[in-house]
Motif scaffolding. Structure first.
Motif, PDB file in Angstrom:
ATOM      1  N   LYS A  47      41.603  37.886  45.532  1.00 29.85           N
ATOM      2  CA  LYS A  47      42.671  37.310  44.715  1.00 29.85           C
ATOM      3  C   LYS A  47      42.144  36.386  43.621  1.00 29.85           C
ATOM      4  CE  LYS A  47      46.797  37.551  47.436  1.00 29.85           C
ATOM      5  NZ  LYS A  47      47.824  37.878  46.476  1.00 29.85           N
ATOM      6  N   LEU A  48      40.889  35.969  43.732  1.00 32.15           N
ATOM      7  CA  LEU A  48      40.317  35.043  42.761  1.00 32.15           C
ATOM      8  C   LEU A  48      40.316  35.636  41.362  1.00 32.15           C
ATOM      9  CD1 LEU A  48      39.011  32.368  42.109  1.00 32.15           C
ATOM     10  CD2 LEU A  48      36.823  33.308  42.852  1.00 32.15           C
ATOM     11  N   LYS A  49      39.946  36.900  41.214  1.00 35.25           N
ATOM     12  CA  LYS A  49      39.944  37.539  39.899  1.00 35.25           C
ATOM     13  C   LYS A  49      41.351  37.585  39.313  1.00 35.25           C
ATOM     14  CE  LYS A  49      38.323  41.344  37.140  1.00 35.25           C
ATOM     15  NZ  LYS A  49      38.718  40.651  35.951  1.00 35.25           N
ATOM     16  N   GLU A  50      42.338  37.855  40.156  1.00 31.86           N
ATOM     17  CA  GLU A  50      43.732  37.883  39.702  1.00 31.86           C
ATOM     18  C   GLU A  50      44.151  36.524  39.140  1.00 31.86           C
ATOM     19  OE1 GLU A  50      48.104  38.221  41.796  1.00 31.86           O
ATOM     20  OE2 GLU A  50      46.449  39.320  42.706  1.00 31.86           O
ATOM     21  N   VAL A  51      43.803  35.452  39.838  1.00 27.72           N
ATOM     22  CA  VAL A  51      44.131  34.095  39.383  1.00 27.72           C
ATOM     23  C   VAL A  51      43.409  33.787  38.077  1.00 27.72           C
ATOM     24  CG1 VAL A  51      43.832  31.644  39.912  1.00 27.72           C
ATOM     25  CG2 VAL A  51      44.701  33.195  41.657  1.00 27.72           C
ATOM     26  N   GLU A  52      42.123  34.092  38.026  1.00 27.49           N
ATOM     27  CA  GLU A  52      41.355  33.808  36.815  1.00 27.49           C
ATOM     28  C   GLU A  52      41.885  34.593  35.621  1.00 27.49           C
ATOM     29  OE1 GLU A  52      37.425  34.580  38.298  1.00 27.49           O
ATOM     30  OE2 GLU A  52      37.137  32.471  38.810  1.00 27.49           O
ATOM     31  N   ASP A  53      42.286  35.850  35.832  1.00 27.03           N
ATOM     32  CA  ASP A  53      42.870  36.654  34.745  1.00 27.03           C
ATOM     33  C   ASP A  53      44.162  36.026  34.230  1.00 27.03           C
ATOM     34  OD1 ASP A  53      40.785  38.460  34.896  1.00 27.03           O
ATOM     35  OD2 ASP A  53      41.925  39.962  36.036  1.00 27.03           O
ATOM     36  N   LEU A  54      45.009  35.548  35.132  1.00 25.39           N
ATOM     37  CA  LEU A  54      46.256  34.897  34.712  1.00 25.39           C
ATOM     38  C   LEU A  54      45.973  33.636  33.901  1.00 25.39           C
ATOM     39  CD1 LEU A  54      48.454  35.240  37.919  1.00 25.39           C
ATOM     40  CD2 LEU A  54      48.874  36.323  35.707  1.00 25.39           C
ATOM     41  N   LEU A  55      45.031  32.841  34.370  1.00 24.42           N
ATOM     42  CA  LEU A  55      44.703  31.607  33.660  1.00 24.42           C
ATOM     43  C   LEU A  55      44.172  31.899  32.258  1.00 24.42           C
ATOM     44  CD1 LEU A  55      42.969  29.610  36.539  1.00 24.42           C
ATOM     45  CD2 LEU A  55      45.248  29.218  35.592  1.00 24.42           C
ATOM     46  N   ILE A  56      43.333  32.909  32.143  1.00 25.09           N
ATOM     47  CA  ILE A  56      42.767  33.265  30.832  1.00 25.09           C
ATOM     48  C   ILE A  56      43.835  33.887  29.930  1.00 25.09           C
ATOM     49  CG2 ILE A  56      41.160  34.839  29.685  1.00 25.09           C
ATOM     50  CD1 ILE A  56      39.289  34.368  32.151  1.00 25.09           C
ATOM     51  N   ASN A  57      44.575  34.865  30.452  1.00 23.72           N
ATOM     52  CA  ASN A  57      45.555  35.580  29.631  1.00 23.72           C
ATOM     53  C   ASN A  57      46.677  34.686  29.108  1.00 23.72           C
ATOM     54  OD1 ASN A  57      44.190  38.006  29.875  1.00 23.72           O
ATOM     55  ND2 ASN A  57      45.362  38.657  31.657  1.00 23.72           N
ATOM     56  N   PHE A  58      47.083  33.701  29.903  1.00 18.46           N
ATOM     57  CA  PHE A  58      48.169  32.816  29.488  1.00 18.46           C
ATOM     58  C   PHE A  58      47.661  31.464  28.992  1.00 18.46           C
ATOM     59  CE2 PHE A  58      50.323  35.888  32.174  1.00 18.46           C
ATOM     60  CZ  PHE A  58      51.445  36.176  31.408  1.00 18.46           C
ATOM     61  N   ASN A  59      46.345  31.312  28.906  1.00 17.96           N
ATOM     62  CA  ASN A  59      45.728  30.074  28.419  1.00 17.96           C
ATOM     63  C   ASN A  59      46.269  28.846  29.168  1.00 17.96           C
ATOM     64  OD1 ASN A  59      43.935  28.626  26.861  1.00 17.96           O
ATOM     65  ND2 ASN A  59      45.435  28.252  25.250  1.00 17.96           N
ATOM     66  N   ILE A  60      46.195  28.933  30.499  1.00 15.87           N
ATOM     67  CA  ILE A  60      46.729  27.887  31.366  1.00 15.87           C
ATOM     68  C   ILE A  60      45.580  27.093  31.969  1.00 15.87           C
ATOM     69  CG2 ILE A  60      47.980  27.437  33.521  1.00 15.87           C
ATOM     70  CD1 ILE A  60      49.558  29.981  32.999  1.00 15.87           C
ATOM     71  N   SER A  61      45.752  25.786  32.022  1.00 18.78           N
ATOM     72  CA  SER A  61      44.833  24.926  32.758  1.00 18.78           C
ATOM     73  C   SER A  61      45.548  24.526  34.042  1.00 18.78           C
ATOM     74  CB  SER A  61      44.494  23.689  31.930  1.00 18.78           C
ATOM     75  OG  SER A  61      43.707  22.816  32.687  1.00 18.78           O
ATOM     76  N   GLN A  62      44.992  24.884  35.176  1.00 28.01           N
ATOM     77  CA  GLN A  62      45.623  24.645  36.472  1.00 28.01           C
ATOM     78  C   GLN A  62      44.784  23.635  37.255  1.00 28.01           C
ATOM     79  OE1 GLN A  62      47.794  24.226  39.133  1.00 28.01           O
ATOM     80  NE2 GLN A  62      48.663  26.096  38.323  1.00 28.01           N
TER      81      GLN A  62
END
Length: 71
Positions: A47-62
């Motif tokens: 699931k780590l890749k899925e989270v990282e893809d979301l953060l990159i694609n939506f330019n989110i800092s979590q």
């Protein structure tokens, strides 16, 4: 809702079973989401890749991501 999904996925990566619940109808208030997590010790690194893809694609800092993965 996106950040709630990311937080739930991060908890799942670290072995938690997560339920995402709304305790007030979304029509009334979109900020009433409850993440209920129970530790079940099933690490889910996939699931780590899925989270990282979301953060990159939506330019989110979590913050939770930063705390857990950027120590």
């Amino acid at each position: 809702m996106l950040t709630d999904a990311i937080r739930a996925n991060i908890l799942e990566i670290f072995g938690y079973k997560v339920d995402v619940l709304e305790f007030v109808d979304m029509d009334n208030s979109p900020k009433n989401i409850l993440l209920r997590a129970e530790f079940v010790n099933r690490f889910k690194k996939e699931k780590l890749k899925e989270v990282e893809d979301l953060l990159i694609n939506f330019n989110i800092s979590q913050t939770l991501y930063d705390l857990m993965f950027k120590m």
